[in-house]
Design a protein around this motif. Structure first.
Motif, PDB file in Angstrom:
ATOM      1  N   LEU A  85      24.524  37.792  -4.737  1.00 47.79           N
ATOM      2  CA  LEU A  85      23.420  36.893  -5.063  1.00 47.79           C
ATOM      3  C   LEU A  85      22.276  37.148  -4.099  1.00 47.79           C
ATOM      4  O   LEU A  85      22.496  37.259  -2.891  1.00 47.79           O
ATOM      5  CB  LEU A  85      23.866  35.427  -4.935  1.00 47.79           C
ATOM      6  CG  LEU A  85      25.106  35.003  -5.720  1.00 47.79           C
ATOM      7  CD1 LEU A  85      25.436  33.542  -5.407  1.00 47.79           C
ATOM      8  CD2 LEU A  85      24.890  35.186  -7.208  1.00 47.79           C
ATOM      9  N   LEU A  86      21.047  37.250  -4.631  1.00 45.03           N
ATOM     10  CA  LEU A  86      19.898  37.483  -3.756  1.00 45.03           C
ATOM     11  C   LEU A  86      18.811  36.453  -4.051  1.00 45.03           C
ATOM     12  O   LEU A  86      18.381  36.303  -5.195  1.00 45.03           O
ATOM     13  CB  LEU A  86      19.343  38.900  -3.950  1.00 45.03           C
ATOM     14  CG  LEU A  86      20.334  40.045  -3.706  1.00 45.03           C
ATOM     15  CD1 LEU A  86      20.856  40.593  -5.024  1.00 45.03           C
ATOM     16  CD2 LEU A  86      19.700  41.155  -2.885  1.00 45.03           C
ATOM     17  N   ASP A  87      18.403  35.725  -3.007  1.00 43.08           N
ATOM     18  CA  ASP A  87      17.429  34.649  -3.161  1.00 43.08           C
ATOM     19  C   ASP A  87      16.067  35.114  -2.650  1.00 43.08           C
ATOM     20  O   ASP A  87      15.806  35.056  -1.459  1.00 43.08           O
ATOM     21  CB  ASP A  87      17.903  33.422  -2.376  1.00 43.08           C
ATOM     22  CG  ASP A  87      16.971  32.233  -2.566  1.00 43.08           C
ATOM     23  OD1 ASP A  87      16.145  32.276  -3.498  1.00 43.08           O
ATOM     24  OD2 ASP A  87      17.066  31.273  -1.785  1.00 43.08           O
ATOM     25  N   GLU A  88      15.201  35.575  -3.558  1.00 45.62           N
ATOM     26  CA  GLU A  88      13.885  36.102  -3.198  1.00 45.62           C
ATOM     27  C   GLU A  88      13.950  36.987  -1.959  1.00 45.62           C
ATOM     28  O   GLU A  88      13.230  36.760  -0.982  1.00 45.62           O
ATOM     29  CB  GLU A  88      12.907  34.941  -2.951  1.00 45.62           C
ATOM     30  CG  GLU A  88      12.786  34.013  -4.143  1.00 45.62           C
ATOM     31  CD  GLU A  88      11.542  33.131  -4.059  1.00 45.62           C
ATOM     32  OE1 GLU A  88      10.532  33.613  -3.549  1.00 45.62           O
ATOM     33  OE2 GLU A  88      11.608  31.983  -4.515  1.00 45.62           O
ATOM     34  N   PRO A  89      14.794  38.013  -1.987  1.00 47.24           N
ATOM     35  CA  PRO A  89      15.071  38.743  -0.740  1.00 47.24           C
ATOM     36  C   PRO A  89      13.885  39.539  -0.211  1.00 47.24           C
ATOM     37  O   PRO A  89      13.843  39.864   0.959  1.00 47.24           O
ATOM     38  CB  PRO A  89      16.209  39.683  -1.136  1.00 47.24           C
ATOM     39  CG  PRO A  89      16.040  39.887  -2.597  1.00 47.24           C
ATOM     40  CD  PRO A  89      15.510  38.581  -3.134  1.00 47.24           C
ATOM     41  N   PHE A  90      12.927  39.870  -1.098  1.00 46.73           N
ATOM     42  CA  PHE A  90      11.819  40.720  -0.644  1.00 46.73           C
ATOM     43  C   PHE A  90      10.506  39.941  -0.547  1.00 46.73           C
ATOM     44  O   PHE A  90       9.452  40.517  -0.327  1.00 46.73           O
ATOM     45  CB  PHE A  90      11.646  41.918  -1.586  1.00 46.73           C
ATOM     46  CG  PHE A  90      12.928  42.656  -1.849  1.00 46.73           C
ATOM     47  CD1 PHE A  90      13.879  42.808  -0.840  1.00 46.73           C
ATOM     48  CD2 PHE A  90      13.202  43.196  -3.095  1.00 46.73           C
ATOM     49  CE1 PHE A  90      15.061  43.479  -1.068  1.00 46.73           C
ATOM     50  CE2 PHE A  90      14.389  43.871  -3.334  1.00 46.73           C
ATOM     51  CZ  PHE A  90      15.327  44.013  -2.321  1.00 46.73           C
ATOM     52  N   GLY A 111      28.809  37.589  -2.335  1.00 44.64           N
ATOM     53  CA  GLY A 111      28.002  37.882  -1.157  1.00 44.64           C
ATOM     54  C   GLY A 111      26.608  37.332  -1.379  1.00 44.64           C
ATOM     55  O   GLY A 111      26.113  37.339  -2.502  1.00 44.64           O
ATOM     56  N   VAL A 112      25.965  36.833  -0.316  1.00 43.22           N
ATOM     57  CA  VAL A 112      24.656  36.207  -0.467  1.00 43.22           C
ATOM     58  C   VAL A 112      23.635  36.889   0.454  1.00 43.22           C
ATOM     59  O   VAL A 112      23.926  37.163   1.617  1.00 43.22           O
ATOM     60  CB  VAL A 112      24.697  34.702  -0.115  1.00 43.22           C
ATOM     61  CG1 VAL A 112      23.386  34.035  -0.513  1.00 43.22           C
ATOM     62  CG2 VAL A 112      25.869  34.022  -0.807  1.00 43.22           C
ATOM     63  N   VAL A 113      22.448  37.142  -0.093  1.00 37.79           N
ATOM     64  CA  VAL A 113      21.324  37.655   0.699  1.00 37.79           C
ATOM     65  C   VAL A 113      20.182  36.662   0.555  1.00 37.79           C
ATOM     66  O   VAL A 113      19.815  36.291  -0.558  1.00 37.79           O
ATOM     67  CB  VAL A 113      20.892  39.052   0.210  1.00 37.79           C
ATOM     68  CG1 VAL A 113      19.659  39.534   0.971  1.00 37.79           C
ATOM     69  CG2 VAL A 113      22.041  40.048   0.364  1.00 37.79           C
ATOM     70  N   PHE A 114      19.647  36.213   1.685  1.00 36.53           N
ATOM     71  CA  PHE A 114      18.630  35.163   1.674  1.00 36.53           C
ATOM     72  C   PHE A 114      17.222  35.758   1.767  1.00 36.53           C
ATOM     73  O   PHE A 114      17.049  36.951   1.987  1.00 36.53           O
ATOM     74  CB  PHE A 114      18.857  34.198   2.838  1.00 36.53           C
ATOM     75  CG  PHE A 114      20.157  33.451   2.748  1.00 36.53           C
ATOM     76  CD1 PHE A 114      20.220  32.218   2.108  1.00 36.53           C
ATOM     77  CD2 PHE A 114      21.321  33.978   3.278  1.00 36.53           C
ATOM     78  CE1 PHE A 114      21.410  31.528   2.009  1.00 36.53           C
ATOM     79  CE2 PHE A 114      22.526  33.295   3.190  1.00 36.53           C
ATOM     80  CZ  PHE A 114      22.568  32.066   2.553  1.00 36.53           C
ATOM     81  N   GLN A 115      16.229  34.867   1.639  1.00 37.01           N
ATOM     82  CA  GLN A 115      14.840  35.323   1.696  1.00 37.01           C
ATOM     83  C   GLN A 115      14.523  35.969   3.046  1.00 37.01           C
ATOM     84  O   GLN A 115      13.930  37.034   3.103  1.00 37.01           O
ATOM     85  CB  GLN A 115      13.899  34.144   1.453  1.00 37.01           C
ATOM     86  CG  GLN A 115      12.443  34.550   1.549  1.00 37.01           C
ATOM     87  CD  GLN A 115      11.509  33.471   1.041  1.00 37.01           C
ATOM     88  OE1 GLN A 115      11.925  32.507   0.422  1.00 37.01           O
ATOM     89  NE2 GLN A 115      10.237  33.630   1.301  1.00 37.01           N
ATOM     90  N   GLU A 116      14.918  35.296   4.115  1.00 32.58           N
ATOM     91  CA  GLU A 116      14.824  35.927   5.428  1.00 32.58           C
ATOM     92  C   GLU A 116      16.140  36.656   5.661  1.00 32.58           C
ATOM     93  O   GLU A 116      17.173  36.249   5.146  1.00 32.58           O
ATOM     94  CB  GLU A 116      14.625  34.868   6.519  1.00 32.58           C
ATOM     95  CG  GLU A 116      13.391  34.001   6.324  1.00 32.58           C
ATOM     96  CD  GLU A 116      12.097  34.774   6.570  1.00 32.58           C
ATOM     97  OE1 GLU A 116      12.135  35.769   7.321  1.00 32.58           O
ATOM     98  OE2 GLU A 116      11.057  34.391   6.008  1.00 32.58           O
ATOM     99  N   ALA A 117      16.085  37.725   6.454  1.00 30.83           N
ATOM    100  CA  ALA A 117      17.313  38.508   6.647  1.00 30.83           C
ATOM    101  C   ALA A 117      18.386  37.686   7.362  1.00 30.83           C
ATOM    102  O   ALA A 117      19.575  37.920   7.189  1.00 30.83           O
ATOM    103  CB  ALA A 117      17.004  39.776   7.432  1.00 30.83           C
TER     104      ALA A 117
END
Lengths: 259, 269
Positions: B173-178, B95-101
Motif C-alpha cells: 500500500l502506498l499513500d501519496e508516496p511521491f 507492506g505500507v509506504v507513507f507520504q514521508e519516507a
C-alpha cells in the motif's frame, strides 16, 4: 585567528592576571591569592584535598544515579502517557521554579549532616530538569515514526525500546547535561551550608579562618569536576547521537560493504 | 506462480481478489456533529494488479488506505486480504509506504530496511541478506551504510519502498508516496515503482491526488468523491505495458485523464 585559539588566549590571560594582580599589589592577597600560591597549598595539603575530592565525587556519583535514573523514568512516563502527564506535569513544572535549597535544612534534619543529606538534596535538584527534558523529548517524537513502526507490527514494548527511546536521545542528553551540572551545584552548595566533609565544606571552613589560598584551591577543584563532567558528556553525546550530526564525513559505502 | 497456486488451494472458496472491501462506512464525531467520511465503499483488487485511488483532498482516500493497512478501524464494513479479515497491522500480508519516507534517522539505510525483520527477531545474517537484496532491488545497493540525512528525497522513498517489501508481503500500500518530491524525481520514481512492481508482481494499492500519476501507473483507477467519500467510478486503463513517458502525450492518455477530471471537478450529488 580561530575561535579555539582565542579561547586558549583568554584562558592564558586569566591565569596570568591571577598570578600578576596579587603579586603586583594591585589586589590584596587576601582577596585573590596568586595562582602559584594556590597550587602550592593544594600540593602541600594534597591528602586533605584528595579526601575531600573523594567525598564530593562519590556524593555526585550517587546523586547522579538517582537524579538521572529517576528523571529518565519519570520523564518517560510523564511524556509517554497522557494520564500521568495531565496529573504530574503542571506540578513538576511549578516545582522546578521553587528554590529547592530552602528544603536543604529539612533534609539535614531527616538524613543527618553526612553524605546522605547531600545526595538527597542534589538528587532532587538534578531530578527536575532531567525529567522535564525527557518528557519534552518524548513528546516531540514524530508521530509518523510511531505509525510506521505500528504498520510493521511493532508491539508497544518494541515501539518504546526501538523507536521512542532512540528518538528521544538528543533531548534526553541535553537534559542529562543540565541535570548533571545541577547535581554538582547541589552537592557543593549543600556541603557549604551544613556538612563535615567534602570540597564545599573545606572551602567554607577555610573562608571562616580567612585562609584564601585554601578557598581558591577548593574552587579550582570544583572547576575541575565541572570540566570533567562536561568532557564526559561530550564523549557520551558523540557516541549516542552520531546520526544527529549532519555533515559528518561520509563513509565510503562501496569499499565498506562486502557483497 | 507458486504463491498464487498455494493460496487457491488453501482458501475455499477461492477468493475473487487479493483485497476485498465491502460495505465500508466511517463516521467520526466533531463538535459540529458526526461527519460521514466514507460511505458504503466496496472494492476488489485482483492478485498482482496495480490499483490507484484518486480523489479530491479530504475525500477519505488516505483514511481508506490506513484501514486497508489495519492502522485505523472503520465504523462498519469488512476488509479481507488474502481471504482473511484485516483488523490490525499484519506485515506478513501488507507492506505500507507513507507520504514521508519516515526512516529512522539513527539507523543506516540497511538497518532501516531490516527493521521489520528486527521486530520479528529474525537472525542477523538473514536480516542483512534480505535487506541487502531489497536495497539492490530498488537500486540502492551501494547506499547501505548511509544514514537518512545523507540520502536525497527520492533515495529515502526508495529505502522506504524496500522496507515495505522486505517481509515479502503479497500486498503493498502506498499513500501519496511521491507527493513530497519534486516533479522530476516524481516522474523517475513512478517509472522505478513500475519496474519494481513488474519484478515482484505485488498487489499494489496506490493513493494519489495526481491524475497524471494515476493514469500512468494504474491497471484500474478508482475515483472517489468529496466527503462523504464514495467510489464514483472504476476506470480500467487499457494502455499497454511497459508504460512510457511518451504515452502521456497520447490522445488515449488525455481521454482517460479527462474522464477522472470531469468527475472530480463536478462531484455527483
Amino acid at each position: 585567528m580561530s575561535p579555539g585559539r582565542i579561547r586558549a588566549l583568554i584562558i592564558l590571560a586569566v591565569l596570568v592576571l591571577w598570578e600578576a594582580l596579587p603579586r603586583s599589589g594591585l589586589v590584596p592577597v587576601l582577596f585573590l591569592p596568586p595562582l602559584s600560591l594556590t597550587l602550592a597549598v593544594l600540593a602541600a595539603d594534597w591528602p586533605t584535598f584528595a579526601a575531600a575530592l573523594g567525598v564530593t565525587l562519590s556524593e555526585v556519583a550517587v546523586a547522579l544515579v538517582f537524579a538521572v535514573g529517576g528523571g529518565l523514568l519519570t520523564g518517560a512516563l510523564v511524556g509517554g502517557l497522557a494520564g500521568p502527564r495531565r496529573l504530574l506535569l503542571p506540578v513538576f513544572s511549578s516545582l522546578y521554579a521553587v528554590p529547592l535549597v530552602v528544603l536543604y535544612p529539612v533534609m539535614t534534619a531527616w538524613f543527618g549532616i553526612g553524605a546522605e543529606s547531600k545526595i538527597a538534596f542534589a538528587s532532587v535538584y538534578g531530578f527536575f530538569p532531567t525529567m522535564l527534558a525527557t518528557a519534552a523529548g518524548i513528546r516531540t517524537i514524530d508521530p509518523q515514526l510511531l505509525l510506521t513502526a505500528r504498520s510493521m507490527g511493532a508491539t508497544p514494548a518494541q515501539r518504546l525500546l526501538l523507536v521512542i527511546l532512540p528518538a528521544a536521545i538528543p533531548t534526553v542528553l541535553s537534559g542529562l547535561r543540565l541535570g548533571g551540572a545541577l547535581v554538582i551545584v547541589g552537592v557543593v552548595v549543600a556541603e557549604m551550608l551544613i556538612a563535615s566533609a567534602g570540597i564545599g565544606y573545606l572551602v567554607t571552613f577555610a573562608r571562616t579562618v580567612l585562609d584564601s589560598p585554601r578557598v581558591f584551591a577548593g574552587v579550582l577543584l570544583v572547576l575541575l569536576i565541572a570540566i570533567g563532567f562536561d568532557l564526559a558528556m561530550r564523549w557520551v553525546e558523540r557516541r549516542c547521537a552520531l546520526w544527529s550530526t549532519a555533515g559528518r564525513p561520509q563513509s565510503a559505502p562501496a569499499a565498506a560493504v562486502p557483497t | 506462480m507458486q504463491p498464487l497456486a498455494e493460496l487457491n488451494r488453501d482458501a475455499a472458496p477461492a477468493p475473487r481478489g487479493m483485497i476485498e472491501v465491502s460495505g465500508l462506512n466511517h463516521a467520526y464525531a466533531t463538535r459540529q456533529g458526526p461527519v460521514q467520511a466514507l460511505e458504503n465503499v466496496a472494492l476488489t483488487v485482483g492478485q498482482g494488479r496495480f490499483t490507484v485511488i484518486v480523489g479530491p483532498s479530504g475525500c477519505g482516500k488516505s483514511s481508506l488506505l490506513m484501514m486497508l493497512a489495519g492502522l485505523r478501524a472503520a465504523s462498519a464494513g469488512q476488509i479481507l486480504c488474502a481471504g482473511r479479515p484485516i483488523t490490525a497491522p499484519d506485515p506478513d500480508r501488507v507492506g505500507v509506504v507513507f507520504q514521508e519516507a519516515n526512516l529512522f534517522p539513527w539507523l543506516t539505510a540497511l538497518d532501516n530496511v531490516a527493521f521489520p525483520l528486527t521486530l520479528r527477531r529474525a537472525p542477523k545474517a538473514e536480516r542483512q541478506a534480505r535487506a541487502r537484496a531489497m536495497l539492490e532491488l530498488v537500486g540502492l545497493g551501494d547506499a547501505a551504510t548511509r544514514y537518512p540525512h545523507e540520502l536525497s528525497g527520492g533515495m529515502k522513498q526508495r529505502v522506504s519502498i524496500a522496507r515495505g517489501l522486505v517481509q515479502d508481503p503479497p500486498v503493498l500500500l502506498l499513500d501519496e508516496p511521491f507527493a513530497a518530491l519534486d516533479e522530476q524525481t516524481r516522474m523517475a520514481m513512478g517509472e522505478e515503482l513500475l519496474r519494481i512492481w513488474a519484478a515482484t508482481r505485488k498487489t499494489v494499492v496506490f493513493v494519489t491526488h495526481s491524475l497524471t500519476e494515476a493514469v500512468y501507473l494504474a491497471d484500474e483507477v478508482l475515483v472517489m468523491s468529496a466527503r462523504p467519500g464514495r467510489i464514483i467510478d472504476r476506470m480500467p486503463v487499457p494502455l499497454p505495458r511497459p508504460r512510457s513517458y511518451e504515452m502521456m502525450a497520447s490522445a488515449e492518455f488525455g481521454r482517460l485523464r479527462d474522464r477522472i477530471w470531469q468527475q472530480i471537478k463536478a462531484p455527483a450529488r
